[in-house]
Design a protein around this motif. Sequence first.
Motif, PDB file in Angstrom:
ATOM      1  N   GLY A 110       0.817  -1.208   0.000  1.00  0.00           N
ATOM      2  CA  GLY A 110       0.000   0.000   0.000  1.00  0.00           C
ATOM      3  C   GLY A 110       0.850   1.256   0.000  1.00  0.00           C
ATOM      4  N   GLY A 111       2.128   1.106  -0.262  1.00  0.00           N
ATOM      5  CA  GLY A 111       3.029   2.257  -0.294  1.00  0.00           C
ATOM      6  C   GLY A 111       3.425   2.662  -1.701  1.00  0.00           C
ATOM      7  N   ASP A 112       2.774   2.085  -2.705  1.00  0.00           N
ATOM      8  CA  ASP A 112       3.128   2.371  -4.092  1.00  0.00           C
ATOM      9  C   ASP A 112       2.829   3.820  -4.451  1.00  0.00           C
ATOM     10  OD1 ASP A 112       0.552   0.976  -3.626  1.00  0.00           O
ATOM     11  OD2 ASP A 112       0.101   1.520  -5.688  1.00  0.00           O
ATOM     12  N   LEU A 113       3.549   4.325  -5.405  1.00  0.00           N
ATOM     13  CA  LEU A 113       3.371   5.714  -5.827  1.00  0.00           C
ATOM     14  C   LEU A 113       3.802   5.865  -7.281  1.00  0.00           C
ATOM     15  CD1 LEU A 113       6.460   7.144  -5.816  1.00  0.00           C
ATOM     16  CD2 LEU A 113       6.110   6.893  -3.354  1.00  0.00           C
ATOM     17  N   GLY A 177      -1.976  -0.080   3.871  1.00  0.00           N
ATOM     18  CA  GLY A 177      -3.213  -0.074   3.099  1.00  0.00           C
ATOM     19  C   GLY A 177      -4.388   0.598   3.782  1.00  0.00           C
ATOM     20  N   ASN A 178      -4.334   0.697   5.104  1.00  0.00           N
ATOM     21  CA  ASN A 178      -5.435   1.347   5.839  1.00  0.00           C
ATOM     22  C   ASN A 178      -5.104   2.773   6.238  1.00  0.00           C
ATOM     23  OD1 ASN A 178      -6.886  -0.995   5.633  1.00  0.00           O
ATOM     24  ND2 ASN A 178      -6.352  -1.750   7.662  1.00  0.00           N
ATOM     25  N   GLY A 179      -3.988   3.288   5.718  1.00  0.00           N
ATOM     26  CA  GLY A 179      -3.642   4.692   5.972  1.00  0.00           C
ATOM     27  C   GLY A 179      -2.556   4.902   7.008  1.00  0.00           C
ATOM     28  N   THR A 180      -2.590   4.151   8.120  1.00  0.00           N
ATOM     29  CA  THR A 180      -1.575   4.280   9.168  1.00  0.00           C
ATOM     30  C   THR A 180      -0.623   3.091   9.093  1.00  0.00           C
ATOM     31  OG1 THR A 180      -3.151   5.416  10.613  1.00  0.00           O
ATOM     32  CG2 THR A 180      -1.172   4.492  11.641  1.00  0.00           C
ATOM     33  N   PHE A 214      -6.123  -7.290   6.866  1.00  0.00           N
ATOM     34  CA  PHE A 214      -6.608  -7.313   5.484  1.00  0.00           C
ATOM     35  C   PHE A 214      -6.428  -8.717   4.934  1.00  0.00           C
ATOM     36  CE2 PHE A 214      -6.304  -6.189   0.895  1.00  0.00           C
ATOM     37  CZ  PHE A 214      -7.412  -5.363   0.787  1.00  0.00           C
ATOM     38  N   GLU A 215      -7.272  -9.060   3.964  1.00  0.00           N
ATOM     39  CA  GLU A 215      -7.055 -10.292   3.207  1.00  0.00           C
ATOM     40  C   GLU A 215      -7.537 -10.072   1.789  1.00  0.00           C
ATOM     41  OE1 GLU A 215     -10.014 -13.617   3.473  1.00  0.00           O
ATOM     42  OE2 GLU A 215     -10.556 -12.658   5.368  1.00  0.00           O
TER      43      GLU A 215
END
Length: 551
Positions: A110-113, A177-180, A214-215
Motif C-alpha cells: 500500500g506504499g506504491d506511488l 493499506g489502511n492509511g496508518t 486485510f485479506e
Amino acid sequence: MTPRYTRHKRTTLAVATAVAAGALLSTGLTTSASAQVPTGAATLAAAPTDLTAAARTSLIQQAQAGVTETAQSIGLGAQEKLVVKDVVKDVDGTVHTRYERTYAGLPVLGGDLIVHTSKAGRTEGVTKAVKAAIKVASLTAKVTPAKAEKQAVGLAKDAGSAASAADQAPRKVIWAGNGTPVLAYETVVGGLQDDGTPNQLHVITDAATGKKLFEYQGIENATGTGKTLYSGTVSLTTTLSGSTYQLYDTTRGGHKTYNLAHKTSGTGTLFTDADNVWGTGTASSSTTDQTAAADAAYGAQETWDFYKATFGRSGIKNNGVGAYSRVHYGSNYVNAFWDDSCFCMTYGDGSGNNHPLTALDVAGHEMSHGVTSNTAGLNYSGESGGLNEATSDIFGTGVEFYANNASDKGDYLIGEKIDINGDGTPLRYMDKPSKDGGSADYWSSSVGNKDVHYSSGVANHFFYLLSEGSGAKTINGVSYNSPTYNGSAVTGIGRDKALQIWYKALTTYMTSTTNYKAARTATLNAASALYGSTSAEYKAVGAAWTAVNVS
C-alpha cells in the motif's frame, strides 16, 4: 475473499492478471487475423506512446539508477527506498514512473506511488497510495510467525482450501493499506477454494496484536480456422511445425493454448491439429474437444490486439511477452480466472462439462485483471476491489466492441453468451447494474462491504454513462435505459474517449488503495491531461461521477 459469479454461485469472473504482421517464419507458417482499428482516433499529447521492449527496459533502468535521488526529491524518509515497477511515456514526453516502496528493507504494502516527470526531467507531481509518512515505532514483532500462519490457514480453510500450512513462512512487511503504517506479516496460503478455483489467499496480520488487518485473493476471477462456440468461424494465428499445426501464436508474444484435460494443476498439453481447423462450433464434454480452445485462442488474440491498437500496449505487462491459456480445467467447473503466478488464463467447462466459460468478454475481462495487477495493482477487496472488477468489465467490453464480431456484437452486458443464470440473462448490466439483483447502481458508504463483483456496479455505471449518456437508447440491437442518482441528464462522450480516460487513470493515477472518491480524481486528472481541464470530456467525467453519487 471468496469470489462469486452470481448471487447464487461463486467464481472469479463474477459470473470473479502481442501485435506484429503475420509472416513466413523459419520454424513454420504463421499468419495473422485481421484487426479492427477504431475510427476517428486522433493522437493525443497525453496518450501513451508505443514503447519497444528495449525502450521500456531502458527507461526502467534509468529510473532504477536514480531511485535514491528520486526518493529524496519527493521527500521520503532515510529508511525508505524505491523500486521501479513500471513506466509509461506519453506522446508529449511526459514520463509516469510507478514505484513500490520499502522501509528499513521491508516491503511497504500500500506504499506504491507514481512520479510524473516532464519531458525536461522536472518532477510535476506524485500520486501516492498512502499520504501518511512511512514510519513505525518498532521493527520487532510481538506476535510469532506461527500465529500469523495459523490465522491465515484458518481463513483459507473457510474458503475451501485443504492446505494445512502456508506456501512459505510469513514475511514481515509494513502494511499501509489502511492509511496508518504498521508492522505486519503477510502470509500466502494455496490449495483450492471450495468451488475448485486455485487458492492464493494473502492475509495481513498485525505483528503487534495478531489482529487480521486485510485479506485478498491473488487469483482473479482471462491462420487457422476456429469454429468457436460463441464467436462463429474466426481466423486464428497458428504455427506449422513439421506436418502438425500448433495453437501457438508467435505474432502475439508467443501465446499458446493448452489442454488440461480436466486436471487442476500443471500447464497441460499444447493443442495440435493436422488440418488447421479447430473445433466444431458446438461444445463437447470430451477432454480432446477443440472448440473451447478455439474460443480461448480467439479471445487472447483479440484482447492483445485491442490493447495494442487502442492504447499502444504490447501484452499484459507491456513487455511484448504473451500469456498462455488453459482450457478444460477441472470437472464441471463453472469459472474462469487469471493467475499472475503462472501468467496464464484458465477456463472451466461449466456445468455438464459442455458450457465452457470461453466467451470473448470473459477472456477480455480476465486478462485485464493481469493488466490491473501490473499497473495500479488495485487491492482485491473493498472499494478498490470493486474498481478492480469494474476495470475488467470495462476493458472486456472494449475487447468485445473492438472485435466487431457479427456472432457476438459489442454490448454493455457482461457474460451474456455463457448463460450462467440458465435463463438467457447476462451476468451483469453496465447501464443499470442493479438489474442483476445484487450490484450497486450508486455509491454509498456501505458499498465497499459488498462482494467486489457487486460493488463494481458503481464504476460500471459511471463508464456506461460517460460513454453513452443517460436515458433510453438502442445500441447494436440491445435496449438500454440508464438512470442517474440525481435525476440529471448525462451526455456521453463516446466509448473510445471513455476507454482512453479509464486506461490513463489506471496506468498513471490510480494506486493499490484507490477508492471511488480517488477514482473520480484519477479520471478527472486523466481527462485533463488528455483533453484539457476546460474540455467537454473533463466536464462529462465529473457529471458522470456525480450521476452515480461519487463526489
